[in-house]
Design a protein around this motif. Structure first.
Motif, PDB file in Angstrom:
ATOM      1  N   GLY A 133       0.777  -1.228   0.000  1.00 32.03           N
ATOM      2  CA  GLY A 133       0.000   0.000   0.000  1.00 32.03           C
ATOM      3  C   GLY A 133       0.809   1.279   0.000  1.00 32.03           C
ATOM      4  O   GLY A 133       0.261   2.367  -0.140  1.00 32.03           O
ATOM      5  N   ALA A 134       2.104   1.187   0.143  1.00 27.80           N
ATOM      6  CA  ALA A 134       2.963   2.379   0.153  1.00 27.80           C
ATOM      7  C   ALA A 134       3.256   2.805  -1.291  1.00 27.80           C
ATOM      8  O   ALA A 134       4.370   2.690  -1.776  1.00 27.80           O
ATOM      9  CB  ALA A 134       4.247   2.105   0.917  1.00 27.80           C
ATOM     10  N   VAL A 135       2.204   3.295  -1.961  1.00 28.92           N
ATOM     11  CA  VAL A 135       2.307   3.560  -3.398  1.00 28.92           C
ATOM     12  C   VAL A 135       3.149   4.785  -3.743  1.00 28.92           C
ATOM     13  O   VAL A 135       3.401   5.042  -4.922  1.00 28.92           O
ATOM     14  CB  VAL A 135       0.912   3.701  -4.051  1.00 28.92           C
ATOM     15  N   PHE A 136       3.589   5.521  -2.743  1.00 26.39           N
ATOM     16  CA  PHE A 136       4.430   6.685  -3.024  1.00 26.39           C
ATOM     17  C   PHE A 136       5.905   6.417  -2.730  1.00 26.39           C
ATOM     18  O   PHE A 136       6.708   7.336  -2.708  1.00 26.39           O
ATOM     19  CB  PHE A 136       3.929   7.906  -2.246  1.00 26.39           C
ATOM     20  N   THR A 137       6.250   5.139  -2.514  1.00 27.27           N
ATOM     21  CA  THR A 137       7.658   4.793  -2.333  1.00 27.27           C
ATOM     22  C   THR A 137       8.431   5.092  -3.610  1.00 27.27           C
ATOM     23  O   THR A 137       9.540   5.612  -3.568  1.00 27.27           O
ATOM     24  CB  THR A 137       7.799   3.305  -1.948  1.00 27.27           C
ATOM     25  N   LEU A 138       7.857   4.742  -4.735  1.00 26.04           N
ATOM     26  CA  LEU A 138       8.380   5.123  -6.059  1.00 26.04           C
ATOM     27  C   LEU A 138       7.333   6.050  -6.683  1.00 26.04           C
ATOM     28  O   LEU A 138       6.453   5.609  -7.403  1.00 26.04           O
ATOM     29  CB  LEU A 138       8.587   3.892  -6.942  1.00 26.04           C
ATOM     30  N   PRO A 139       7.423   7.353  -6.421  1.00 23.10           N
ATOM     31  CA  PRO A 139       6.357   8.267  -6.843  1.00 23.10           C
ATOM     32  C   PRO A 139       6.421   8.689  -8.309  1.00 23.10           C
ATOM     33  O   PRO A 139       5.640   9.543  -8.736  1.00 23.10           O
ATOM     34  CB  PRO A 139       6.577   9.479  -5.929  1.00 23.10           C
ATOM     35  N   GLN A 140       7.308   8.097  -9.093  1.00 22.54           N
ATOM     36  CA  GLN A 140       7.456   8.511 -10.484  1.00 22.54           C
ATOM     37  C   GLN A 140       6.142   8.434 -11.255  1.00 22.54           C
ATOM     38  O   GLN A 140       5.911   9.220 -12.167  1.00 22.54           O
ATOM     39  CB  GLN A 140       8.529   7.665 -11.194  1.00 22.54           C
ATOM     40  N   TRP A 141       5.282   7.495 -10.918  1.00 25.92           N
ATOM     41  CA  TRP A 141       4.011   7.336 -11.632  1.00 25.92           C
ATOM     42  C   TRP A 141       3.171   8.596 -11.553  1.00 25.92           C
ATOM     43  O   TRP A 141       2.426   8.904 -12.484  1.00 25.92           O
ATOM     44  CB  TRP A 141       3.253   6.117 -11.122  1.00 25.92           C
ATOM     45  N   THR A 142       3.293   9.345 -10.469  1.00 23.91           N
ATOM     46  CA  THR A 142       2.477  10.555 -10.316  1.00 23.91           C
ATOM     47  C   THR A 142       2.868  11.652 -11.307  1.00 23.91           C
ATOM     48  O   THR A 142       2.055  12.527 -11.597  1.00 23.91           O
ATOM     49  CB  THR A 142       2.571  11.110  -8.889  1.00 23.91           C
ATOM     50  N   LEU A 143       4.087  11.614 -11.813  1.00 20.49           N
ATOM     51  CA  LEU A 143       4.531  12.632 -12.766  1.00 20.49           C
ATOM     52  C   LEU A 143       3.770  12.568 -14.084  1.00 20.49           C
ATOM     53  O   LEU A 143       3.627  13.578 -14.772  1.00 20.49           O
ATOM     54  CB  LEU A 143       6.032  12.476 -13.041  1.00 20.49           C
ATOM     55  N   PHE A 144       3.292  11.389 -14.433  1.00 18.97           N
ATOM     56  CA  PHE A 144       2.661  11.199 -15.737  1.00 18.97           C
ATOM     57  C   PHE A 144       1.141  11.368 -15.701  1.00 18.97           C
ATOM     58  O   PHE A 144       0.522  11.499 -16.747  1.00 18.97           O
ATOM     59  CB  PHE A 144       3.033   9.820 -16.289  1.00 18.97           C
ATOM     60  N   VAL A 145       0.552  11.387 -14.529  1.00 21.81           N
ATOM     61  CA  VAL A 145      -0.898  11.538 -14.417  1.00 21.81           C
ATOM     62  C   VAL A 145      -1.391  12.846 -15.049  1.00 21.81           C
ATOM     63  O   VAL A 145      -2.390  12.834 -15.779  1.00 21.81           O
ATOM     64  CB  VAL A 145      -1.358  11.379 -12.947  1.00 21.81           C
ATOM     65  N   PRO A 146      -0.717  13.989 -14.825  1.00 21.89           N
ATOM     66  CA  PRO A 146      -1.192  15.207 -15.488  1.00 21.89           C
ATOM     67  C   PRO A 146      -1.206  15.104 -17.015  1.00 21.89           C
ATOM     68  O   PRO A 146      -2.100  15.656 -17.664  1.00 21.89           O
ATOM     69  CB  PRO A 146      -0.199  16.286 -15.035  1.00 21.89           C
ATOM     70  N   LEU A 147      -0.267  14.373 -17.586  1.00 19.12           N
ATOM     71  CA  LEU A 147      -0.256  14.194 -19.038  1.00 19.12           C
ATOM     72  C   LEU A 147      -1.481  13.403 -19.480  1.00 19.12           C
ATOM     73  O   LEU A 147      -2.076  13.702 -20.525  1.00 19.12           O
ATOM     74  CB  LEU A 147       1.016  13.470 -19.494  1.00 19.12           C
TER      75      LEU A 147
END
Length: 137
Positions: A115-129
């Motif tokens: 559940g610690a989905v922000f351990t590798l937060p790189q995925w959040t960078l692409f959501v705005p795209l």
């Protein structure tokens, strides 16, 4: 009672702001990848306990990722200037690439850290795209 019309852009250029914004964000992601990952890259490239083939595979994948991220930014900037019909396939591919980065990083995060989905937060960078690209229609 007065009615106020909602003003929406009617020109083809009026809906280009989401693409220019997405292109700028993609360029920022590329810059972050190129200049902000040395804390991860340097230890892996200098690891004595890893086989040389693993280190060189990591090096190749890092460079391929760099090129893909740069191409994503260029494609979005091109699509912002291109005629709408010509830009559609490029935008579909750009959206797919952003979705792939999002899904892969999120899935690896969940698989490795639960559940610690922000351990590798790189995925959040692409959501705005993923949000901005469809807004250009």
């Amino acid at each position: 009672m007065s009615s106020t019309a909602i003003i929406t852009p009617t020109t083809a250029a009026g809906r280009r702001w989401p693409l220019w914004t997405a292109a700028a964000l993609a360029a920022g992601i590329t810059g972050l990848h190129l200049f902000g990952t040395s804390e991860f890259v340097d230890p892996l490239l200098g690891a004595d306990d890893l086989d040389d083939s693993v280190i060189q595979l990591f090096r190749a994948l890092w460079h391929l990722c760099s090129l893909l991220l740069a191409a994503l930014a260029v494609a979005l900037a091109w699509a912002a200037r291109a005629e709408r019909t010509a830009a559609r396939p490029v935008l579909a591919l750009a959206w797919f690439i952003a979705a792939a980065f999002t899904c892969v990083f999120f899935t690896v995060n969940v698989a490795a850290f639960g559940g610690a989905v922000f351990t590798l937060p790189q995925w959040t960078l692409f959501v705005p795209l993923l949000v901005l690209i469809p807004l250009s229609r």
